[in-house]
Enzyme design. Structure first.
Site, PDB file in Angstrom:
ATOM      1  N   ASP A   1      35.483  10.119  19.296  1.00 12.62           N
ATOM      2  CA  ASP A   1      36.456   9.985  20.479  1.00 12.62           C
ATOM      3  C   ASP A   1      38.316  10.770  18.441  1.00 12.62           C
ATOM      4  OD1 ASP A   1      39.393   9.250  21.489  1.00 12.62           O
ATOM      5  OD2 ASP A   1      39.264   7.013  20.996  1.00 12.62           O
TER       6      ASP A   1
ATOM      7  N   SER B   1      47.077   3.878  19.594  1.00 12.65           N
ATOM      8  CA  SER B   1      45.932   4.452  20.131  1.00 12.65           C
ATOM      9  C   SER B   1      45.577   5.598  19.690  1.00 12.65           C
ATOM     10  CB  SER B   1      45.274   4.955  21.812  1.00 12.65           C
ATOM     11  OG  SER B   1      44.790   4.051  22.109  1.00 12.65           O
TER      12      SER B   1
ATOM     13  N   HIS C   1      40.898   9.954  23.901  1.00 13.64           N
ATOM     14  CA  HIS C   1      41.017   9.363  24.699  1.00 13.64           C
ATOM     15  C   HIS C   1      42.885  10.186  25.277  1.00 13.64           C
ATOM     16  CE1 HIS C   1      42.507   6.062  22.292  1.00 13.64           C
ATOM     17  NE2 HIS C   1      43.004   6.028  23.588  1.00 13.64           N
TER      18      HIS C   1
END
EC number: 3.4.21.-
Length: 875
Positions: A726, A825, A676
């Site tokens: 992901d 992230s 992502h």
């Protein structure tokens, strides 16, 4: 009632026509109680609202009446305390109390001159003594032993009553001796106090004269809170200073309410035998033993200028005040600026004089000073723990000595620091100081009282520092502590040797620079901060190796004030104080600009060739690590402590890319991150760069390297509208296995086994990154310990969004908020395997909020994608 009094009362019209003579006689014989004292102003004969009744017949003949019983008044309490015996007055109160002017039930007396008919009709033997006297003091002109006076009764007519000679008596209570204390007044049979409003030395001098305790009085004040339940009789006493009795002074009768400052009047009395010495007081100190020196001269108080003021002058002041102990001079209005005139200047005592009047000095009132130069003294009693500097040229320098059990002793220098020096100098009244060589001062022959002293810098007294027991040491006098203290300069400029410390570094040789000024630790702004400044800091702290400056709160943001800005060192100064050109506290910075240093710095950038063979086959190795430190709930990591931590950065036209995501180094050329991360800016390699060996995002470092991206591989099952699959891989630019250069700060992480369950095989898990700390995004790499949770917690919380290709981790309790947030992230979730190898089990993926209770973080389970990773990277 005596015949003379009855005749006078009759002449004045005090006996109305309707009252029979027999009834008046009976009232007098039976001593009927007098009327209550009137409440308004008192005038002779009648109150103004009444008319004198017309006389219709002459007064009857007056019989002889028995005289009132002779009663001697009780002795004055203060006279008994002071050793005086009251002398009886031949026709009134004792000589010490001739000023009583109220009856024993509180009615004010009328003036004797306002009742002239008494003289004309029946003059007593001593009436001549009262002829022409306009006073109203109680007397016994008819020879009775108990004084009396006339007063106006409630009906406005004249009557008479006995007096209590103790009324208005004065005593001093609560002082250390008979010459001082709270002023108490006797009235209506009860001792009471005086409100201190407008209380001054003139009032105090009258009190002292009345008590025969000398003609000099100094006004003091005492809190009512320490006096118990006691009435207040007077306020706003206004004496000229030459009255013989406080009753002669103008004053207000207390009407209730609140006494200003809630203080009672008190005095200190002194005699003036021998040479005439000026009256001295100490003002503004924390006790009676210290304060600004003030002299009373020509009817007013004034100060002394501190030109030539030294400890010899202080010795004389303390002696004149009767205070023993250590005499110390204070300068520059240490106890606050005074008011009024500057009385004296250029005082030069030898220390042996009895009074400052005997010292060489300027003429009274001659000076070239302002109140900023007001002199002060302290007369510190010799109690255990008192300190001094001995053997130097003044009280500011010398061998440190402590008073204990009646003897002065020294302090051993084992473990002595600048903070210890600071506490000593501050207690002695100086702002700064430094440790001096013991060779400069004569060696002591007394005991060594203290050893292993350790101060934090916050102590206000030297004995508050930790230390060994009294007398326990392993030292000789060659190890005695010696100190030189320095006062603060004008405009708060620093002298030598103020305390410096390094905070929040990985060891004692590095950290955020903090300085102790004006009782507070504060930081230094990094404007113009260079390696030359760092060299001076390190030299001041005793480090001789190379020094490196660090900026932008490299060691975290400090708290408290920012003391110093725009430091300009050449690198050769003895201390940072020599480099400061700007006023203390003046800056335009925030704590995000706090300066730091690394001392004894021997870092060297690693060579790719030298590390290739030794490190290329190693994974999950942490060469630099230390105790656990807990992103949200995290703390700064150790530099190089997570060598596989890298950052994916978004390039900009300025060339300084910004942090986009975290990532994990798997080999010299491959990096693992989240899919992502490329959702917004696409998968064009031109948009991205990878930084390895980074610690502080804004400070370039020797192991740091920024490398371009050659290839981006996103898992083929990933969908932008989903959180499953992901995971992504990034190939760095460079020859095979020569993209990133390995070093102690740059190493790859280990991959887990396929389908390995970390909950069973791993422990001691951490998340790392530059993400949200709960206040802002961090500039320094953060770490946080985090527990792995059974998948049911996330399945229940996130329902169908949580799949078998995900890990659940985080704390469920609100007070243990640990999570990996937006800026992290793609960053690693690392766990330690038995045998000290670190494995990347998770990639930070998603969650609900950030550090929210009952909302653990979700991580891509790396073990589910090991075959895919190996097929792409060929690892």
């Amino acid at each position: 009632m005596t015949l003379a009094r009855f005749v006078l009362a009759l002449v004045l019209g005090a006996l109305p026509e309707v009252v029979x003579f027999d009834s008046v006689l009976n009232d007098s014989l039976h001593h009927r109680p007098r009327h209550s004292p009137p409440t308004g102003p008192h005038y002779p004969y009648y109150l103004p609202t009444q008319q004198r009744p017309p006389r219709t017949r002459p007064p009857p003949p007056l019989p002889r009446f028995p005289r009132p019983p002779r009663a001697l008044p009780a002795q004055r309490p203060h006279a008994l305390q002071a050793g005086h015996t009251p002398r009886p007055h031949p026709w009134g109160c004792p000589a010490g109390e001739p000023w009583v002017s109220v009856t024993d039930f509180g009615a004010p007396c009328l003036r004797w001159a306002e009742v002239p008919p008494f003289l004309e009709r029946s003059p007593p033997a001593n009436w001549a003594q009262l002829r022409g006297q306009r006073h109203n003091f109680c007397r016994s002109p008819d020879g009775a032993g108990r004084p009396w006076c006339f007063y106006g009764d409630a009906r406005g007519k004249v009557d008479w009553g006995y007096c209590d000679c103790r009324h208005g008596s004065i005593r001093l209570r609560g002082g250390k001796n008979e010459f001082e204390g709270t002023v108490e007044v006797y009235a209506s049979g009860v001792w009471g106090t005086v409100c201190s409003s407008h209380w001054d030395d003139s009032d105090a001098s009258v009190i002292c004269h009345q008590l025969q305790l000398g003609g000099k009085g100094i006004a003091k004040q005492t809190p009512f809170s320490g006096l118990g339940l006691i009435p207040i009789y007077w306020s706003n006493v206004r004496c000229r200073g030459d009255e013989e009795n406080i009753l002669l002074c103008e004053k207000d009768i207390w009407q209730g309410g609140v006494c200003p400052q809630k203080m009672a009047a008190a005095v200190t009395c002194s005699f003036s035998h021998g040479p005439t010495f000026p009256i001295i007081r100490l003002v503004g100190g924390s006790s009676v033993h210290e304060g600004r020196v003030e002299l009373y001269h020509a009817g007013q108080w004034g100060t002394v200028c501190d030109d030539q003021w030294d400890d010899a002058d202080a010795e004389v002041i303390c002696r004149q005040l009767g205070l023993s102990g250590i005499a110390k001079a204070w300068h520059q209005a240490y106890f606050g600026e005074g008011s009024g005139p500057v009385m004296l200047d250029e005082v030069r005592c030898t220390g042996n004089e009895l009074s400052i009047e005997q010292c060489p000095k300027s003429s009274w009132g001659e000076h070239n000073c302002g109140h900023k130069e007001d002199a002060g003294v302290s007369c510190t009693p010799l109690t255990d723990g008192v300190i001094r500097l001995a053997g130097g040229k003044g009280s500011h320098e010398g061998r440190l000595e402590v008073y204990y059990r009646g003897q002065w002793g020294t302090v051993c220098d084992d473990g002595w620091t600048e903070l210890n020096t600071y506490v000593v100098c501050r207690q002695l009244g100086f702002k700064y100081g430094k440790q001096a060589s013991a060779n400069h001062f004569e060696e002591s022959t007394g005991p060594i009282w203290l050893d292993d002293v350790s101060c934090s810098g916050k102590e206000t007294r030297f004995l508050q520092c930790s230390r060994r027991q009294w007398g326990r040491h392993d030292c000789s006098h060659r190890e005695d502590v010696s100190i030189a203290c320095y006062p603060g300069g004008e405009g708060h400029r620093l002298s030598l040797g103020f305390p410096v410390r390094l905070m929040d570094g990985e060891n004692k040789k590095e950290g955020r620079v903090e300085v102790f000024i004006n009782g507070q630790w504060g930081t230094i702004c990094d404007d113009g901060w260079t390696d030359k400044d760092a060299a001076v800091i390190c030299r001041q702290l005793g480090y001789k190796g190379p020094a490196r400056a660090r900026t932008m709160a490299y060691f975290g943001e400090g708290k408290g004030p920012i003391h110093v800005d725009n430091v300009k060192c050449t690198g050769n100064e003895r201390s940072l104080a020599d480099c400061i050109k700007q006023d203390i506290g003046r800056h335009n910075c925030r704590h995000s600009e706090d300066a730091g240093v690394i001392c004894d710095y021997f870092g060297k950038k690693a060579s790719g060739n030298s590390n290739k063979e030794s490190l290329s086959s190693v994974c999950g190795l942490r060469l630099l690590h230390r105790r656990q430190k807990r992103i949200i709930g995290g703390k700064n990591s150790l530099r190089g402590g997570w060598p596989w931590q890298v950052s994916l950065r978004l390039k900009s036209s300025h060339g300084d890319g910004r942090l986009l995501c975290g990532a994990t180094l798997l080999s010299s050329c491959w990096v693992l991150t989240a899919a992502h991360c490329f959702k917004r800016y696409g998968n064009s390699t031109r948009n991205y760069a990878v930084r390895v060996g980074d610690y502080h995002t804004l400070v370039p470092e020797e192991f740091e390297e920024e490398i371009g991206v050659q290839q981006i591989v996103i898992h083929r099952e990933y969908r932008p509208d989903s959180s499953d699959y992901d995971i992504a891989l990034v190939r760095l630019q460079g020859p095979e296995e020569q993209c990133a250069r390995f070093s102690s700060h740059v190493l790859p992480a280990c991959l887990p086994l396929w389908r390995e369950r970390p909950q069973k095989t791993a422990s001691n898990c951490y998340i790392t990154g530059w993400g949200d700390t709960g206040r802002a995004y961090s500039r320094t790499l953060q770490q946080a310990a985090i527990p792995l949770l059974p998948k049911r917690f996330c399945e229940e919380r996130y329902k169908g969004r949580f799949t078998g290709r995900m890990l659940c981790a985080g704390n469920l309790h609100e007070h243990k908020r640990v999570d990996s947030c937006q800026g992290d992230s793609g960053g690693p979730l690392m766990c330690e395997r038995p045998g000290e190898s670190w494995v990347v089990y998770g990639v930070t993926s998603w969650g609900h909020g950030c550090g929210v209770k009952d909302s653990p973080g979700v991580y891509t389970k790396v073990s589910a994608f090991v075959p895919w990773i190996k097929s792409v990277t060929k690892l």
